[in-house]
Write a protein that holds these residues in place. Structure first.
Motif, PDB file in Angstrom:
ATOM      1  N   LEU A  67       0.867  -1.137  -0.013  1.00 45.72           N
ATOM      2  CA  LEU A  67      -0.072  -0.008  -0.012  1.00 45.72           C
ATOM      3  C   LEU A  67       0.854   1.284  -0.030  1.00 45.72           C
ATOM      4  O   LEU A  67       0.532   2.156  -0.796  1.00 45.72           O
ATOM      5  CB  LEU A  67      -0.979  -0.091   1.284  1.00 45.72           C
ATOM      6  N   GLN A  68       2.091   1.145   0.762  1.00 43.72           N
ATOM      7  CA  GLN A  68       2.894   2.378   0.801  1.00 43.72           C
ATOM      8  C   GLN A  68       3.426   2.746  -0.550  1.00 43.72           C
ATOM      9  O   GLN A  68       3.732   3.740  -0.902  1.00 43.72           O
ATOM     10  CB  GLN A  68       3.841   2.103   1.892  1.00 43.72           C
ATOM     11  N   VAL A  69       3.885   1.418  -1.103  1.00 48.27           N
ATOM     12  CA  VAL A  69       4.350   1.578  -2.475  1.00 48.27           C
ATOM     13  C   VAL A  69       3.476   2.287  -3.582  1.00 48.27           C
ATOM     14  O   VAL A  69       3.916   3.280  -4.097  1.00 48.27           O
ATOM     15  CB  VAL A  69       4.909   0.174  -3.111  1.00 48.27           C
ATOM     16  N   PHE A  70       2.125   1.725  -3.469  1.00 50.67           N
ATOM     17  CA  PHE A  70       1.131   2.192  -4.383  1.00 50.67           C
ATOM     18  C   PHE A  70       1.005   3.781  -4.146  1.00 50.67           C
ATOM     19  O   PHE A  70       0.686   4.487  -5.088  1.00 50.67           O
ATOM     20  CB  PHE A  70      -0.178   1.448  -4.251  1.00 50.67           C
ATOM     21  N   VAL A  71       1.040   4.086  -2.796  1.00 50.80           N
ATOM     22  CA  VAL A  71       0.675   5.615  -2.494  1.00 50.80           C
ATOM     23  C   VAL A  71       1.796   6.451  -2.900  1.00 50.80           C
ATOM     24  O   VAL A  71       1.610   7.445  -3.608  1.00 50.80           O
ATOM     25  CB  VAL A  71       0.469   5.793  -1.119  1.00 50.80           C
ATOM     26  N   VAL A  72       3.010   6.002  -2.775  1.00 45.08           N
ATOM     27  CA  VAL A  72       4.038   6.898  -3.031  1.00 45.08           C
ATOM     28  C   VAL A  72       4.122   6.984  -4.991  1.00 45.08           C
ATOM     29  O   VAL A  72       4.238   7.960  -5.457  1.00 45.08           O
ATOM     30  CB  VAL A  72       5.395   6.366  -2.890  1.00 45.08           C
ATOM     31  N   ARG A  73       3.878   5.694  -5.603  1.00 45.49           N
ATOM     32  CA  ARG A  73       4.008   5.996  -7.028  1.00 45.49           C
ATOM     33  C   ARG A  73       2.817   6.715  -7.296  1.00 45.49           C
ATOM     34  O   ARG A  73       2.977   7.412  -8.236  1.00 45.49           O
ATOM     35  CB  ARG A  73       3.825   4.618  -7.385  1.00 45.49           C
ATOM     36  N   THR A  74       1.652   6.842  -6.807  1.00 43.75           N
ATOM     37  CA  THR A  74       0.526   7.489  -7.499  1.00 43.75           C
ATOM     38  C   THR A  74       0.705   8.820  -7.092  1.00 43.75           C
ATOM     39  O   THR A  74       0.338   9.707  -7.815  1.00 43.75           O
ATOM     40  CB  THR A  74      -0.785   7.036  -6.421  1.00 43.75           C
ATOM     41  N   PHE A  75       1.446   9.224  -5.842  1.00 39.74           N
ATOM     42  CA  PHE A  75       1.770  10.686  -5.801  1.00 39.74           C
ATOM     43  C   PHE A  75       2.646  11.065  -6.476  1.00 39.74           C
ATOM     44  O   PHE A  75       2.528  12.409  -7.060  1.00 39.74           O
ATOM     45  CB  PHE A  75       2.169  10.514  -4.207  1.00 39.74           C
ATOM     46  N   PHE A  76       3.730  10.383  -7.005  1.00 35.92           N
ATOM     47  CA  PHE A  76       4.610  11.262  -7.833  1.00 35.92           C
ATOM     48  C   PHE A  76       3.959  10.929  -9.301  1.00 35.92           C
ATOM     49  O   PHE A  76       4.483  11.732 -10.118  1.00 35.92           O
ATOM     50  CB  PHE A  76       5.969  10.242  -7.956  1.00 35.92           C
ATOM     51  N   ASN A  77       3.213  10.071  -9.732  1.00 36.49           N
ATOM     52  CA  ASN A  77       2.710  10.243 -11.071  1.00 36.49           C
ATOM     53  C   ASN A  77       1.744  11.492 -11.103  1.00 36.49           C
ATOM     54  O   ASN A  77       1.524  12.087 -12.271  1.00 36.49           O
ATOM     55  CB  ASN A  77       1.850   8.969 -11.215  1.00 36.49           C
ATOM     56  N   ILE A  78       0.993  11.864 -10.120  1.00 35.27           N
ATOM     57  CA  ILE A  78       0.239  13.131  -9.902  1.00 35.27           C
ATOM     58  C   ILE A  78       1.083  14.385  -9.858  1.00 35.27           C
ATOM     59  O   ILE A  78       0.673  15.112 -10.928  1.00 35.27           O
ATOM     60  CB  ILE A  78      -0.606  13.147  -8.653  1.00 35.27           C
TER      61      ILE A  78
END
Length: 226
Positions: free
Chosen positions: A209-220
């Motif tokens: 979940l942390q990896v998903f959140v971090v990747r989503t944040f940088f993509n945004i």
């Protein structure tokens, strides 16, 4: 051939030790006829009622009833004992073990029933013993010359029998404690295993979940810069 047979001129006499050995042998051969005992281990399924029977030949005999739940659920069972007329003698609900002695007032079959109605799916392993014993003592052979030896030996044998019964009860108690403690240890091990497995799954899930959140944040953030 007659010359080969030795002639004994001395009077024949039996030593006290030989007499005691014969007395003990006779007692050991007679005791199984005096006591009628049944020791069983039975697995009672959920919602099952199991009954066992003991026949009493005459009024006044002693009946000993012992049981202990060795495994299953909360180690409890319902039991009921009835006489040949169907009248209640003893009963109990959610009991782990019991040890009772009562006098048979009627001739016939006494029923000993266990009920596992309180369990939804757990089986109960019950170790029990039913003993029917005559109350009067056995008549031992006595020598006219030494009746006190027979009386003392009779008392010693009954004291020894009582001590052996106490030892047997103690061994059954420790066996029950050992089975229950072993069941507790196994249950604790299973709980620790599943808790550790659940904890590991949660850690892996949180990491994903942390990896998903971090990747989503940088993509945004990257889309906003463009």
């Amino acid at each position: 051939m007659k010359g080969l047979i030795p002639r004994i001129h001395a009077p024949f006499s039996v030593s006290p030790a030989f007499f005691l050995i014969l007395l003990i042998t006779w007692c050991l051969s007679t005791l199984p006829r005096i006591v009628n005992a049944t020791s069983l281990t039975y697995s009672i399924a959920a919602h099952e009622k199991a009954c066992f029977y003991a026949h009493v030949d005459k009024v006044g005999e002693k009946i000993a009833f012992y049981f202990a739940v060795q495994s299953g659920g909360a180690f409890d069972i319902d039991y009921i004992v009835t006489d040949p007329r169907g009248q209640l003698v003893i009963s109990g609900d959610h009991e782990r073990q019991g040890d009772f002695i009562f006098t048979a007032n009627y001739v016939g079959e006494y029923s000993f029933c266990f009920a596992n109605d309180m369990s939804t799916f757990a089986e109960k392993l019950v170790d029990f013993e039913i003993t029917v014993e005559n109350e009067p003592r056995a008549e031992f052979p006595q020598r006219p010359s030494a009746p006190e030896i027979s009386t003392n030996m009779e008392d010693s044998l009954y004291r020894l029998s009582g001590s052996l019964n106490v030892v047997g009860r103690t061994q059954k108690y420790f066996r029950t404690r050992e089975n229950r403690n072993l069941s507790t240890v196994k249950s604790t091990e299973n709980r620790i295993f599943w808790f550790s497995l659940l904890e590991s799954a949660l850690i892996v899930g949180m990491a994903g979940l942390q990896v998903f959140v971090v990747r989503t944040f940088f993509n945004i953030r990257k889309g906003q810069w463009v």
